[in-house]
Write an enzyme that holds these catalytic residues in place. Structure first.
Site, PDB file in Angstrom:
ATOM      1  N   HIS A  78      11.585  -3.764   6.614  1.00 38.92           N
ATOM      2  CA  HIS A  78      12.071  -3.103   8.022  1.00 38.92           C
ATOM      3  C   HIS A  78      13.757  -3.006   7.887  1.00 38.92           C
ATOM      4  O   HIS A  78      14.466  -2.149   8.554  1.00 38.92           O
ATOM      5  CB  HIS A  78      11.895  -3.994   9.502  1.00 38.92           C
ATOM      6  CG  HIS A  78      10.449  -4.138   9.873  1.00 38.92           C
ATOM      7  ND1 HIS A  78       9.774  -5.322   9.274  1.00 38.92           N
ATOM      8  CD2 HIS A  78       9.629  -3.064   9.972  1.00 38.92           C
ATOM      9  CE1 HIS A  78       8.638  -5.120   9.656  1.00 38.92           C
ATOM     10  NE2 HIS A  78       8.413  -3.840   9.930  1.00 38.92           N
ATOM     11  N   ASP A  90      -6.730  -3.669   5.496  1.00 32.72           N
ATOM     12  CA  ASP A  90      -5.574  -3.906   6.401  1.00 32.72           C
ATOM     13  C   ASP A  90      -6.296  -4.429   7.942  1.00 32.72           C
ATOM     14  O   ASP A  90      -6.810  -3.511   8.585  1.00 32.72           O
ATOM     15  CB  ASP A  90      -4.576  -2.756   6.590  1.00 32.72           C
ATOM     16  CG  ASP A  90      -3.913  -2.627   5.319  1.00 32.72           C
ATOM     17  OD1 ASP A  90      -3.731  -3.733   4.489  1.00 32.72           O
ATOM     18  OD2 ASP A  90      -3.589  -1.484   4.944  1.00 32.72           O
ATOM     19  N   GLY A 136       0.815  -1.316   0.061  1.00 32.34           N
ATOM     20  CA  GLY A 136       0.022  -0.037  -0.213  1.00 32.34           C
ATOM     21  C   GLY A 136       0.893   1.375   0.050  1.00 32.34           C
ATOM     22  O   GLY A 136       0.836   2.152  -0.988  1.00 32.34           O
TER      23      GLY A 136
END
Ligand code: GLN
Ligand code: ZN
Length: 758
Positions: free
Chosen positions: A698, A603, A436
């Site tokens: 990450h 989500d 997204g």
């Protein structure tokens, strides 16, 4: 006389002073001396605020995390840092944050694992255990804070995490039984308590919240053993539990040889009278009567109604406190200048909660009439909230009351839908997509800030966001991704963005709560019945779709995640609030569908986090949470494809519920587990499409094409290839474009290689 105390105070500072000092220190811009100075100033300020209490906590302050502090106090730090050069603080932050190449002194180490503190949104550093671990007392931090508190004339009650909870919170690194370490751990606790007694400490608060979880006989035995060993210590122990009912640990807890226990009377109200009856008459009972987990004013008169008889029974043995540490609420409501005044009058942050505690204690000790003015003002605020039309919206109520099971059902089963969707979208095998968000550049953040501050007019703002959307779409087309997204440039946060547009929410300016380390979140405040005045995402999504012939996926946050990441009302069950959110987001789903958006992602990043602490309550939560998702998602035509995304990967114990959500596609985090975590889906014969994340967003590392092919082949051993999607682990908002482009390039070319062999 009832005694007042507090279990812990938020340490980050009303204006996040600690955060800024920590981050300055990490960047090398602030000397340690100044970091220490900020910390000391905050501690002094917080103790001063707690001065009206009979006992204030000491040792609750932390530079990063109280569990990591405990590991240092117990001389129990991972061996990978214990031999490195530098100060103790260096090592402390090495475990907290890891240290990678590029740091000047690189003594590279990976960070300790982080996980959620019980069912809160606070994350702690997980203690790492091995069979041959040793412990040695290192009381300096605690003693230094004690000395500081004493110098300020604070009636100090040191706070420590108890030995059983400490072991419970950790993970074994070598498959050994961590409980076996208790024997080695207890002498260090004894020594610590001796040391504190030597400093003239009278009471020590020893936290054992593990007692509100399901403990098997071994763990229960450990609790007994621990406190029978520690009972000889020359201090009084106040054993604190919070966040839930003691249930099958109740009798055990009441019988422990400690001087007192604290229980959370907010989350375990039904246990109070039992404990009042059972607790031996020489023990103190501390009741947590102010909610330490939310931001609502306490109904003081009602609290006094049920407390007065208990106070009469217990006399001096009654202590009063917030239900848990105030770590989980913001510091000071008075700092808020732009909160809606009507709603503000219903709220209490940490300082206000301590004020309420004092009023309750005064009313009990000296009679209600001594605080008549305060009680009256409180009664008025409580009544105003109960009666406010802003809280109660009859239209919303009527809608939730008329929810039927059919509302959550798709027209056709998955197999039939999948055929129609294949015909509609004509996607290749191993379709590629993203989760997204695209990089939130400095420019985007500045644009949003300027618009918010009124420095940018609506027209200019929209033009700039549109330019960002266009950039994202063009990049995705150039990368040859199959299902595109608009990139979420207009969103500051996946919950706040929706909260701001829903009726029933307010936002604080300084309502920060520590999430981990220096990271804070500012949960929006859901105060009333939820409705959606107008469409929230349609215009941006439609604009993005107009730029490309490829399918563009609309992006929404699901009701369960919005609920779990907000401060929510306490005057109705969470499930009821969630239903209202579900209907509001359902309307958005249908508006998107109407606008021609064929693929919609909802989500549910926080669905798993909402699981209750006790397994026996999971089913009930999962039932309404999944039902709310179904209400949101499933009112669409067969040809509309519903995606959901969850940024975690442990599905073993909830797979049935996940399947019941019936999303056409689920994208999950799996890259770090080597796809093994897909086993849960495999074993369950999970029927719908899955996009297992193929790289960890990450990390700045660029995944290689070969690695992605290997991972997807492993996925293919578990899930039939025709039901696999290829996508990253999560949204890309924290990355830079120059990381995102090469990573996605490799991802897309990996998918193309997979297609050749498909
Ligand atoms: N759609 C969100 C994003 O891409 C999802 C974030 C999340 O799962 N935490 O940023
Ligand atoms: Zn995610």
């Amino acid at each position: 006389m009832a005694t007042t105390h507090n279990l812990g105070f938020p340490r980050i500072g009303a204006k996040r002073e600690l955060k800024f000092a920590q981050e300055g220190f990490w960047k090398g811009q602030l000397p340690e001396r100044e970091l220490q100075q900020t910390a000391q100033t905050l501690r002094a300020r917080h103790w001063q605020a707690q001065e009206p209490l009979d006992w204030a906590p000491v040792g609750d302050f932390s530079f990063y995390d109280q569990v990591l502090d405990t590991s240092f106090t117990l001389g129990h730090i991972p061996s990978r840092v214990s031999n490195l050069a530098g100060t103790e603080l260096d090592n402390y932050f090495r475990i907290a944050r890891g240290r990678s190449k590029g740091d000047s002194d690189c003594q590279c180490v990976h960070a300790g694992e982080m996980t959620k503190w019980f069912d809160t949104n606070y994350h702690y550093i997980v203690p790492e255990f091995s069979a041959d671990d040793t412990f040695t007392l290192n009381p300096d931090r605690l003693l230094a804070q004690l000395a500081e508190a004493r110098a300020q004339n604070v009636n100090a009650k040191p706070v420590i995490i108890g030995p059983v909870t400490y072991l419970w919170l950790g993970k074994s690194k070598d498959d050994s039984d961590r409980l076996a370490l208790l024997e080695k751990l207890l002498p260090v606790y004894s020594e610590l308590l001796q040391t504190l007694a030597g400093e003239g400490v009278e009471w020590v608060q020893i936290d054992e919240p593990a007692l509100v979880t399901d403990l098997d006989a071994n763990w229960q035995h450990a609790v007994n053993l621990a406190y029978h060993t520690l009972k000889s210590a020359p201090v009084k122990l106040l054993l604190a539990t919070y966040f839930g009912e003691l249930a099958d640990n109740l009798k055990l807890t009441c019988e422990l040889p400690v001087a007192g226990i604290h229980i959370d009377a907010i989350s375990a109200p039904a246990e109070v009278s039992k404990i009042v009856d059972w607790l031996p008459s020489h023990k103190v009972l501390s009741l947590g009567v102010i909610n330490g987990r939310n931001i609502w004013k306490t109904d003081l008169n009602r609290t006094l109604d049920w407390l007065e008889p208990i106070a009469a029974k217990l006399g001096d043995r009654l202590w009063l406190a917030p239900s848990c540490s105030l770590l989980h609420v913001p510091v000071d409501l008075a700092a808020e200048q732009s909160l809606d005044p009507e709603v503000k009058n219903w709220l209490a942050f940490a300082l206000q909660k301590l004020g309420e505690l004092s009023i309750i204690a005064t009313a009990l000790n000296e009679g209600r009439e001594t605080v008549a003015v305060e009680l009256d003002a409180n009664a008025q605020a409580i009544a105003a909230r109960q009666q406010s039309e802003r809280v109660h919206n009859s239209e919303v109520r009527a809608r939730t009351a008329s929810i039927t099971q059919a509302l959550g059902e798709r027209v056709s089963p998955y197999a039939a839908r999948a055929k129609k969707q294949t015909a509609r979208f004509q996607l290749p095998a191993y379709p590629t997509t993203t989760i997204g968000s695209f990089p939130q550049t400095l420019d985007i953040r500045q644009t949003r800030r300027q618009f918010k501050n009124g420095e940018l007019n609506t027209e200019d703002y929209q033009a700039r966001i549109k330019a960002e959307i266009e950039r994202s779409v063009r990049e995705q087309e150039a990368l040859d991704l199959d299902v595109l997204v608009h990139g979420e440039a207009e969103r500051n946060d996946m919950v706040e963005y929706f909260g701001e547009q829903l009726e029933g929410y307010v936002f604080s300016q300084y309502g920060w709560v520590q999430s981990y380390g220096s990271r804070c979140v500012k949960p929006p405040i859901l105060f009333g019945d939820i409705s959606r005045p107008t469409a929230m995402t349609v215009a941006w999504t439609q604009y993005a779709q107009s730029l490309t012939a490829k399918p563009l996926k609309g992006m929404l946050t699901g009701p369960v995640t919005i609920l779990n990441w907000s401060f929510v009302r306490d005057d109705q069950p969470r499930s009821e609030t969630c239903k209202q959110l579900a209907l509001a987001i359902r309307d958005e789903v249908q508006d998107l569908e109407q606008a021609g958006v064929g693929i919609i992602q909802i989500d549910e990043a926080a669905l798993r986090e909402g699981l209750p602490l006790r397994k026996s309550q999971w089913q009930q939560y999962l039932e309404w949470a999944v039902e709310c998702f179904r209400i949101t998602a499933n009112g669409v035509a067969d040809e509309t494809q519903i995606h959901t995304h969850m940024c975690y990967s442990e599905f073993n114990d909830i797979i049935e519920s996940i399947a019941h959500m019936d999303a056409d596609v689920i994208t999950i985090e799996t890259s770090r587990s080597d796809m093994e975590l897909l086993d849960a889906f495999d074993d369950f014969n999970y029927p719908n499409d899955i996009g297992p994340g193929v790289y960890d967003i990450h990390s700045p590392n660029i995944p290689s094409q070969e690695h992605i092919v290997t991972l997807m082949s492993k996925a293919g051993e578990r899930i039939p290839a025709e039901r696999l999607w290829v996508n990253p682990d999560c949204g890309l908002k924290t990355r830079q474009w120059d990381e995102v482009v090469p990573a996605l390039k490799n991802m897309v070319s990996a998918a193309k290689i997979l297609r050749q062999s498909a």
